[in-house]
Design an enzyme around this catalytic site. Structure first.
Site, PDB file in Angstrom:
ATOM      1  N   SER A  57      45.325  52.630  47.683  1.00 60.27           N
ATOM      2  CA  SER A  57      46.082  53.272  46.600  1.00 60.27           C
ATOM      3  C   SER A  57      45.173  53.899  45.551  1.00 60.27           C
ATOM      4  O   SER A  57      45.634  54.670  44.719  1.00 60.27           O
ATOM      5  CB  SER A  57      47.049  52.274  45.953  1.00 60.27           C
ATOM      6  OG  SER A  57      46.339  51.204  45.392  1.00 60.27           O
ATOM      7  N   GLY A  90      40.639  54.700  44.382  1.00 65.33           N
ATOM      8  CA  GLY A  90      39.201  54.474  44.529  1.00 65.33           C
ATOM      9  C   GLY A  90      38.595  54.728  45.896  1.00 65.33           C
ATOM     10  O   GLY A  90      38.864  55.740  46.546  1.00 65.33           O
ATOM     11  N   ASP A  98      50.007  42.978  51.301  1.00 64.57           N
ATOM     12  CA  ASP A  98      49.233  42.210  50.329  1.00 64.57           C
ATOM     13  C   ASP A  98      48.258  41.348  51.128  1.00 64.57           C
ATOM     14  O   ASP A  98      48.688  40.511  51.934  1.00 64.57           O
ATOM     15  CB  ASP A  98      50.205  41.338  49.513  1.00 64.57           C
ATOM     16  CG  ASP A  98      49.495  40.551  48.418  1.00 64.57           C
ATOM     17  OD1 ASP A  98      48.264  40.360  48.523  1.00 64.57           O
ATOM     18  OD2 ASP A  98      50.177  40.127  47.473  1.00 64.57           O
ATOM     19  N   SER A 127      31.445  44.961  50.766  1.00 62.72           N
ATOM     20  CA  SER A 127      30.962  43.916  49.862  1.00 62.72           C
ATOM     21  C   SER A 127      30.645  44.606  48.537  1.00 62.72           C
ATOM     22  O   SER A 127      31.461  45.377  48.015  1.00 62.72           O
ATOM     23  CB  SER A 127      29.746  43.226  50.506  1.00 62.72           C
ATOM     24  OG  SER A 127      29.167  42.307  49.640  1.00 62.72           O
ATOM     25  N   TYR A 163      33.322  36.998  41.080  1.00 61.55           N
ATOM     26  CA  TYR A 163      33.373  38.218  41.910  1.00 61.55           C
ATOM     27  C   TYR A 163      32.154  38.200  42.847  1.00 61.55           C
ATOM     28  O   TYR A 163      32.285  38.391  44.057  1.00 61.55           O
ATOM     29  CB  TYR A 163      33.360  39.452  41.003  1.00 61.55           C
ATOM     30  CG  TYR A 163      33.227  40.756  41.750  1.00 61.55           C
ATOM     31  CD1 TYR A 163      34.318  41.312  42.406  1.00 61.55           C
ATOM     32  CD2 TYR A 163      32.003  41.430  41.816  1.00 61.55           C
ATOM     33  CE1 TYR A 163      34.201  42.510  43.112  1.00 61.55           C
ATOM     34  CE2 TYR A 163      31.875  42.625  42.515  1.00 61.55           C
ATOM     35  CZ  TYR A 163      32.974  43.153  43.156  1.00 61.55           C
ATOM     36  OH  TYR A 163      32.854  44.338  43.855  1.00 61.55           O
ATOM     37  N   SER A 164      30.973  37.942  42.275  1.00 65.17           N
ATOM     38  CA  SER A 164      29.758  37.865  43.094  1.00 65.17           C
ATOM     39  C   SER A 164      29.883  36.768  44.137  1.00 65.17           C
ATOM     40  O   SER A 164      29.537  36.972  45.301  1.00 65.17           O
ATOM     41  CB  SER A 164      28.533  37.575  42.216  1.00 65.17           C
ATOM     42  OG  SER A 164      28.016  38.761  41.674  1.00 65.17           O
ATOM     43  N   LYS A 178      31.968  37.804  47.001  1.00 66.86           N
ATOM     44  CA  LYS A 178      31.277  38.808  47.824  1.00 66.86           C
ATOM     45  C   LYS A 178      30.112  38.159  48.600  1.00 66.86           C
ATOM     46  O   LYS A 178      29.824  38.565  49.730  1.00 66.86           O
ATOM     47  CB  LYS A 178      30.774  39.978  46.972  1.00 66.86           C
ATOM     48  CG  LYS A 178      31.903  40.835  46.373  1.00 66.86           C
ATOM     49  CD  LYS A 178      32.681  41.625  47.419  1.00 66.86           C
ATOM     50  CE  LYS A 178      33.593  42.669  46.805  1.00 66.86           C
ATOM     51  NZ  LYS A 178      34.428  43.374  47.792  1.00 66.86           N
TER      52      LYS A 178
END
Ligand SMILES: NC(=O)c1ccc[n+]([C@@H]2O[C@H](COP(=O)([O-])OP(=O)(O)OC[C@H]3O[C@@H](n4cnc5c(N)ncnc54)[C@H](OP(=O)(O)O)[C@@H]3O)[C@@H](O)[C@H]2O)c1
Length: 268
Positions: free
Chosen positions: A11, A13, A49, A127, A141-142, A145
């Site tokens: 949706s 980016g 989702d 990643s 977040y890191s 990933k």
């Protein structure tokens, strides 16, 4: 035979740029997102989702019913929750991992039986450079990933006998909706003892992303990976200095990396 590509998170980016570019180049593209597509698009968007097992299964089954195969899975859907690690509730931590790690694993588990049956396929996991180094105030977040990295390394060896390639892509900063879609922990939003550094870091993070590369740069790399018979395991994409530091990191002592990152994010 035209390749069928399944991309999560189209949706906005990077996913949107990849889906647009690949469909323009003649691939059959199925994109997914939670928000319905609000415009006419040259590819099909399925509501899905990644945190919901049933919805992932339904989306994959829809593509298999229509095309009989998925040649390329691109795990792109992701969110960012910012904040000091101490301030994350268990639910906020879970939410970060549920999309960025478990969501990827869910899509892989669901698509793999169909790729194995055809004895061919490519799984491309988006990643981040943050998956190669822990970023202050983007710690979970890191961490999610980093989990994608370990999962992908192991997976690449397990599925090689089925002629399936696993590729990890580490984008640096890209100008996408990621900055405005980022949320912050409830404690950091209210203000905490970490406030001074947290606020400085958030300003740098936002500026870096919004001054970042054009998503088409990544879209072209993804196209190159799909075209290659034997792609590399890893592609680091983005600004030169960010690609350089990601390559150098394994050879640098933690104290030096921490100094460089703390200085950059103004948290030193
Ligand atoms: N932008 C950067 O600088 C950067 C750098 C390194 C890595 N990345 C990674 O690149 C990927 C794409 O990010 P972006 O920058 O393009 O961000 P973005 O513009 O915010 O796009 C994220 C996409 O993920 C989808 N998404 C989020 N949660 C989802 C869920 N639960 N189920 C299904 N789809 C979901 C969103 O769609 P809906 O909200 O409609 O569901 C949206 O399409 C992410 O994995 C991100 O970590 C980005």
């Amino acid at each position: 035979m035209t390749k069928v590509v399944f991309i999560t998170g189209v949706s906005s980016g990077l996913g949107k740029a990849c889906a647009g570019n690949l469909s323009e180049k003649g691939y059959i593209v199925y994109g997914t997102s939670r928000k319905p597509a609000g415009e006419q698009l040259p590819y099909k968007v399925i509501g899905m989702d990644v945190t919901d097992e049933q919805s992932v299964m339904a989306a994959v089954n829809e593509v298999i019913a229509a095309e009989g195969k998925i040649d390329v899975l691109i795990n792109n859907a992701g969110i960012g929750i910012g904040g000091a690690l101490e301030n994350f509730s268990a639910e906020e931590t879970q939410k970060q991992f549920d999309t960025n790690f478990f969501g990827m694993a869910r899509a892989v588990r669901t698509v793999l039986p169909f790729m194995r049956a055809k004895k061919s396929g490519k799984i491309i996991n988006i990643s981040s450079i943050g998956g190669l180094m822990g970023l202050p105030f983007q710690g979970n977040y890191s961490a999610a990933k980093f989990a994608v990295e370990g999962f992908s390394e192991a997976l690449s060896m397990e599925v090689k006998p089925f002629n399936i390639n696993v590729v990890v892509v580490n984008p640096g900063d890209f100008k996408t909706g990621f900055t405005s879609n980022r949320v912050f922990t409830a404690k950091d939003s209210k203000g905490s003892d970490y406030d001074k550094h947290f606020r400085k870091a958030v300003t740098v993070i936002g500026k870096d992303e919004q001054g970042g590369s054009d998503p088409m740069v990544l879209a072209r790399t993804i196209e190159k990976i799909i075209r290659k018979k034997n792609p590399h395991f890893r592609y680091i994409v983005g600004r030169f200095d960010q690609r350089l530091i990601a390559r150098l990191k394994p050879f640098l002592p933690h104290s030096l990396m921490a100094w460089i990152l703390s200085d950059h994010y103004k948290v030193g």
